[in-house]
Design a protein around this motif. Structure first.
Motif, short mmCIF file in Angstrom:
data_model
loop_
_atom_site.label_atom_id
_atom_site.label_comp_id
_atom_site.label_asym_id
_atom_site.label_seq_id
_atom_site.Cartn_x
_atom_site.Cartn_y
_atom_site.Cartn_z
N UNK A 26 71.09 74.37 40.31
CA UNK A 26 71.10 75.13 39.07
C UNK A 26 70.09 76.27 39.15
N UNK A 27 70.26 77.22 38.26
CA UNK A 27 69.33 78.34 38.16
C UNK A 27 69.25 78.76 36.69
N UNK A 28 68.73 77.86 35.88
CA UNK A 28 68.64 78.14 34.45
C UNK A 28 67.22 78.57 34.09
N UNK A 29 67.10 79.40 33.07
CA UNK A 29 65.77 79.84 32.67
C UNK A 29 64.94 78.66 32.17
N UNK A 30 63.67 78.64 32.53
CA UNK A 30 62.76 77.58 32.13
C UNK A 30 61.51 78.22 31.57
N UNK A 31 61.02 77.62 30.52
CA UNK A 31 59.78 78.11 29.90
C UNK A 31 58.76 76.99 29.96
N UNK A 32 57.58 77.28 30.45
CA UNK A 32 56.51 76.30 30.53
C UNK A 32 55.41 76.72 29.57
N UNK A 33 55.06 75.84 28.66
CA UNK A 33 54.00 76.09 27.69
C UNK A 33 52.90 75.06 27.90
N UNK A 34 51.69 75.46 27.70
CA UNK A 34 50.55 74.55 27.79
C UNK A 34 49.89 74.52 26.42
N UNK A 35 49.64 73.31 25.93
CA UNK A 35 48.99 73.18 24.63
C UNK A 35 49.55 72.01 23.86
#
Length: 85
Positions: A26-35
């Motif tokens: 797959x090549x789907x957009x991923x968002x990584x958030x910290x908090x």
């Protein structure tokens, strides 16, 4: 120093997700958030121009299947409808 730790954690998460996506093709957009989870989820939903936030709930009966603190906080603080399934 705390900011560097968060940055390193986010970078490691992106690397691991990229490996997983490559493995499954797959090549789907991923968002990584910290908090804090609630704050990060709501910020990501707002920035993605969402109309609704869908969250999952445990299938366990009784107190474990009901809304937990995080789910309740999401519903309470979300600026748009929340669908809990």
């Amino acid at each position: 120093m705390r900011k560097e730790i968060h940055s390193a954690d986010a970078q490691e998460a992106r690397r691991r997700i990229a490996e997983l996506q490559q493995t499954v093709g797959t090549d789907v957009p991923v968002r990584v958030e910290v908090g804090e989870v609630k704050d990060a989820l709501l910020a990501a939903a707002l920035e993605s121009d969402a109309d609704v936030l869908m969250i999952g709930r445990s299938q366990q009966p009784g107190a474990h299947g009901r809304m937990r603190d995080l789910t309740y906080a999401m519903v309470r603080d979300s600026p748009f409808p929340v669908l809990s399934v």
